[in-house]
Design a protein around this motif. Structure first.
Motif, PDB file in Angstrom:
ATOM      1  N   GLY A 172       0.825  -1.206   0.000  1.00  0.00           N
ATOM      2  CA  GLY A 172       0.000   0.000   0.000  1.00  0.00           C
ATOM      3  C   GLY A 172       0.855   1.250   0.000  1.00  0.00           C
ATOM      4  N   LEU A 173       2.104   1.104   0.516  1.00  0.00           N
ATOM      5  CA  LEU A 173       3.000   2.257   0.551  1.00  0.00           C
ATOM      6  C   LEU A 173       3.341   2.705  -0.863  1.00  0.00           C
ATOM      7  N   ASP A 174       3.503   1.718  -1.776  1.00  0.00           N
ATOM      8  CA  ASP A 174       3.819   2.067  -3.163  1.00  0.00           C
ATOM      9  C   ASP A 174       2.701   2.916  -3.776  1.00  0.00           C
ATOM     10  N   ARG A 175       1.446   2.533  -3.486  1.00  0.00           N
ATOM     11  CA  ARG A 175       0.324   3.300  -4.034  1.00  0.00           C
ATOM     12  C   ARG A 175       0.241   4.684  -3.401  1.00  0.00           C
ATOM     13  N   LEU A 176       0.516   4.766  -2.087  1.00  0.00           N
ATOM     14  CA  LEU A 176       0.479   6.059  -1.415  1.00  0.00           C
ATOM     15  C   LEU A 176       1.498   7.013  -2.032  1.00  0.00           C
ATOM     16  N   VAL A 177       2.732   6.522  -2.227  1.00  0.00           N
ATOM     17  CA  VAL A 177       3.778   7.411  -2.751  1.00  0.00           C
ATOM     18  C   VAL A 177       3.462   7.793  -4.203  1.00  0.00           C
ATOM     19  N   GLY A 193      -6.447  10.907 -10.956  1.00  0.00           N
ATOM     20  CA  GLY A 193      -5.538   9.776 -10.790  1.00  0.00           C
ATOM     21  C   GLY A 193      -5.039   9.667  -9.359  1.00  0.00           C
ATOM     22  N   ALA A 194      -4.684  10.818  -8.755  1.00  0.00           N
ATOM     23  CA  ALA A 194      -4.184  10.803  -7.371  1.00  0.00           C
ATOM     24  C   ALA A 194      -5.253  10.257  -6.432  1.00  0.00           C
ATOM     25  N   LEU A 195      -6.501  10.661  -6.650  1.00  0.00           N
ATOM     26  CA  LEU A 195      -7.617  10.187  -5.815  1.00  0.00           C
ATOM     27  C   LEU A 195      -7.784   8.676  -5.964  1.00  0.00           C
ATOM     28  N   GLY A 196      -7.770   8.212  -7.222  1.00  0.00           N
ATOM     29  CA  GLY A 196      -7.915   6.778  -7.469  1.00  0.00           C
ATOM     30  C   GLY A 196      -6.801   5.988  -6.790  1.00  0.00           C
ATOM     31  N   LEU A 197      -5.568   6.507  -6.870  1.00  0.00           N
ATOM     32  CA  LEU A 197      -4.430   5.823  -6.248  1.00  0.00           C
ATOM     33  C   LEU A 197      -4.569   5.804  -4.731  1.00  0.00           C
ATOM     34  N   ALA A 198      -5.083   6.910  -4.162  1.00  0.00           N
ATOM     35  CA  ALA A 198      -5.260   6.960  -2.707  1.00  0.00           C
ATOM     36  C   ALA A 198      -6.277   5.908  -2.267  1.00  0.00           C
ATOM     37  N   VAL A 199      -7.327   5.693  -3.072  1.00  0.00           N
ATOM     38  CA  VAL A 199      -8.311   4.655  -2.732  1.00  0.00           C
ATOM     39  C   VAL A 199      -7.666   3.275  -2.852  1.00  0.00           C
ATOM     40  N   GLU A 200      -6.732   3.139  -3.810  1.00  0.00           N
ATOM     41  CA  GLU A 200      -6.069   1.840  -3.991  1.00  0.00           C
ATOM     42  C   GLU A 200      -5.193   1.457  -2.798  1.00  0.00           C
ATOM     43  N   VAL A 201      -4.778   2.433  -1.990  1.00  0.00           N
ATOM     44  CA  VAL A 201      -4.027   2.101  -0.767  1.00  0.00           C
ATOM     45  C   VAL A 201      -4.841   1.121   0.067  1.00  0.00           C
ATOM     46  N   VAL A 202      -6.150   1.360   0.125  1.00  0.00           N
ATOM     47  CA  VAL A 202      -7.037   0.522   0.941  1.00  0.00           C
ATOM     48  C   VAL A 202      -7.602  -0.636   0.119  1.00  0.00           C
ATOM     49  N   LEU A 203      -8.030  -0.350  -1.101  1.00  0.00           N
ATOM     50  CA  LEU A 203      -8.628  -1.380  -1.965  1.00  0.00           C
ATOM     51  C   LEU A 203      -7.626  -1.823  -3.026  1.00  0.00           C
ATOM     52  N   ARG A 204      -6.620  -2.554  -2.591  1.00  0.00           N
ATOM     53  CA  ARG A 204      -5.558  -2.968  -3.498  1.00  0.00           C
ATOM     54  C   ARG A 204      -6.071  -4.023  -4.472  1.00  0.00           C
ATOM     55  N   ASP A 205      -5.463  -4.063  -5.678  1.00  0.00           N
ATOM     56  CA  ASP A 205      -5.765  -5.088  -6.680  1.00  0.00           C
ATOM     57  C   ASP A 205      -7.221  -5.100  -7.108  1.00  0.00           C
ATOM     58  N   ASN A 206      -7.854  -3.921  -7.127  1.00  0.00           N
ATOM     59  CA  ASN A 206      -9.212  -3.797  -7.649  1.00  0.00           C
ATOM     60  C   ASN A 206      -9.096  -3.415  -9.125  1.00  0.00           C
TER      61      ASN A 206
END
Lengths: 276, 276, 276, 276
Positions: A116-121, A158-171
């Protein structure tokens, strides 16, 4: 780099990564569905290579911005004024993408880096790009300002989508969404180049004409539609390719089994005649 | 406190807490991974001590704002005008942080306080800081206004992260994100001090120069990059430290086992010779 | 199409879809509660038909915008100026709704299209509509601008709800919320038509009167209240209808069972008499 | 109702509901922890009564706004101008709260109304209040505008919290957050009354003084701190009360058991002597 090349280069970069993602994410999705664990190792290697290439390109971007003939050559402040702040700002954007690439690599290489750190950064790198762009385009003619601020929709989305991916990975839906926004960014950079610095020497666009602004807004929607179509096409191609590969494998498996069963049959016949 | 010290002091406070968090959260994360329940008790005591210190510092901040020589000395309204509203606003900010500290203590001390309340109140304290700052910086010169409003990104970002933590408690990625924003706040307060009140008597910055504003924006990104690096360094150091501690413990355990097995061996020999 | 019909037509379209959704979603909800798997097939066919009709209407909308007598007839640029950009923008909006309809169909027809993609594309279509509208209404008289910008609340609210549905699929509360916003959009388009282009030749509204703007704002709330009432009424009617259908079925089942048991009884009697 | 009473009345209403919620939610939380199912029935009745009272008050509010001597008496348009739009807007706000109350009742009375709908409609009522207020306060003197716009923080914050509760139902932290914002709204309405219409004939506040605006901003934070304290006090009192009730019950149970065991003992003695 306020010229056509300065917009075409980052545009091409975003386009290439976007096209690659539009292949990578469907591939991962279909493999995950079949739960083939043996491919996880290959997939991780792929991710590391991708992150390394992204880091490399970002570093090249930084060096290009610094050492082009009219660049700052790492000088920041000289004789009471700031040197080439535009180039410095672009370098900063690339720097964040380089950091994001490094964190991506570390996440896959070192097991104690939390997922999740990768998505956050990456989200922070995208946010940072939008943040700098936002203050970048003040005090410019209306069309120039508008065409750049449209870019912010893609970047912050894109930044918003990535921030959601921190929690919902591999969606897969979020991943395709992010891919489409990256492609949009890529094509839009090219569009900005064509509008602000016509490469084929056409007449300049009237910067204050409201009709031009209205057309550009609509054109942005068309670009996004094109990006969605590219993602859809990639997704379908990957699916067809995988289906064909599977069918061939199945046929080969059946062929081998047939050969084997023939062999067994003959053996049985022979042993049968032996027994007789 | 519109001077260098007035910005360096809160900056140092945020920096210290940020550095401490960048050690605390990785520590908690690695211990949770190993599921060592015995440490939970120690960890809770640590949290209570931290919250107490935070509360103490906030109270000191309130007292300092009130009783500095040119402070309001608890007078709010005097002869038809408000007395030193700036100091009162700073006191209010500290007051919310004090309340947040108290709620943190209560959450760990009293079992019937619902979990998540500490994060909510901390998010409210951060939001409150941003809220007051937002109305604080109206009617100031452009650079002053811009450099303070950049702070709002860090403050509201932190508040948002904390609000998400109400629901997603103990998520290491969110905790590191919050830590990095706190460090950013700390270093940025110092930066504001250096820009607006040069401590070494350098020339004043031109408040209306657009280049200055552009540099300050970019500088904010660099500060965040530095904050991310600090967090990454802390995280790695904690990991290395824990690994070394574990290795030593393992060695000692092996040593003790060796001693014991030697002892057993000898005993076995002796008893063997006895049996002979 | 800046006239009454140009607002009444899309309004009617949204109203019809909204009314249909206010029946469809409660139906699905009650059937899901009873876990009647046999209906899933019928329901999917229904969804496909709905999506096809939506796509068809959108295509009709595009053709209408292009080929009305004063339309652009697919000409975009002519003699150094853009041709009928308004119509082009409306076409673009319809185009996104057509794409959303196609993706809806694909999601139900092809199993390897990931669930949630239909909601994402519908959210994007709604967002796109709001996005174009936002830049659409600049440089207009205050009342015109205000009455159109109120529409944005409904549109962006719907887009947000749909984006949440990507993750929280089949949540009846979110679906009813979306339905109510669609109905609001439908009635509000009619209202815009009545205010800006009075169809019965009444006096024109004063575009700069602040009271008119205040009334229109309040009127928007009333429209939403009406939309909520329609949704509530539909929900209740569907419930009553399903309850009655069930009761009749139960009665018929009981009737059949009674007939059968009568038959068995007589048979038993006969066989009894036989045995005698 | 632009006078002191017009602000004190809704303020008192919000305060009373807020105080009641600050008792209700902790009560529910502690009972849920003990999983006493027998109380669920009582709790539902309580909720229905509360919703009925809220609906009643909202209806009274509508009638008051319409039929006060200088009210519109249900006339909306008269001789080419709108009649008392302020009162109509307030009526609309009350109307939404009435609808929210009705939906609350229905959710608990009728089992086929989906859970979460009550929270959604309440969120919409709060959003609607903020929405109308936002356009309400245009074209007013700075202090008036600012003091009303601060209210929007509380209103939209509450609407956001309620929207999250649609998904995360029965989360005590969110419920206490909502309660504190409601109390804030209540006290702030009183504050607006005191500032804009001093009831004891004091000097009027200078509407354009920036210091006044700064004080009012800070004062808003103090009000929220007070609201948090009220919620904390209520929570503690409820806990103490429940603990005492439980202790007394336990004592009584022990007492009864003691009585019983005494009785059994004596009986045993008697029967023992009988047996002797």
């Amino acid at each position: 780099m306020a010229n056509f090349k300065g917009h075409a280069l980052p545009g091409s970069f975003f386009l290439i990564v976007g096209l690659w993602w539009s292949v990578k994410h469907p591939l991962k999705y279909f493999y995950q569905k079949e739960k083939s664990n043996q491919l996880t190792h290959h997939y991780q290697r792929l991710e590391i290579i991708e992150a390394a290439i992204r880091t490399l390109f970002s570093v090249i971007g930084i060096l290009a911005e610094q050492f082009v003939p009219d660049g700052p050559h790492l000088h920041l402040y000289h004789e009471d004024h700031w040197v080439k702040l535009m180039n410095w700002q672009h370098s900063t954007m690339y720097l964040f993408f380089a950091v994001s690439g490094i964190v991506d690599m570390l996440t896959y290489l070192i097991t104690h880096v939390p997922l999740g750190l990768d998505r956050l950064v990456m989200a922070l790198a995208a946010f940072n790009e939008g943040f700098l762009f936002y203050y970048h385009v003040h005090n410019r003619p209306p069309l120039d300002q508008h065409i750049h601020s449209l870019l912010l929709c893609a970047v912050f989305g894109g930044a918003l989508g990535l921030a959601v991916e921190v929690v919902l990975r591999d969606n897969i839906v979020l991943e395709l969404f992010r891919t489409s926004l990256l492609l949009l960014q890529g094509t839009w950079f090219w569009q900005i180049g064509f509008v602000l610095f016509p490469p084929f020497g056409g007449p300049e666009w009237d910067q204050n004409n409201h009709d031009n602004i209205m057309f550009v807004t609509m054109c942005f929607c068309w670009h996004y539609l094109a990006a969605l179509c590219i993602v859809a096409a990639s997704y379908s191609l990957v699916y067809c390719f995988l289906t064909q590969v599977k069918r061939r494998e199945d046929r080969e498996v059946i062929g081998i089994q047939k050969l084997r069963s023939d062999h067994t049959y003959r053996k049985a016949l022979l042993s049968g005649s032996d027994e007789e």
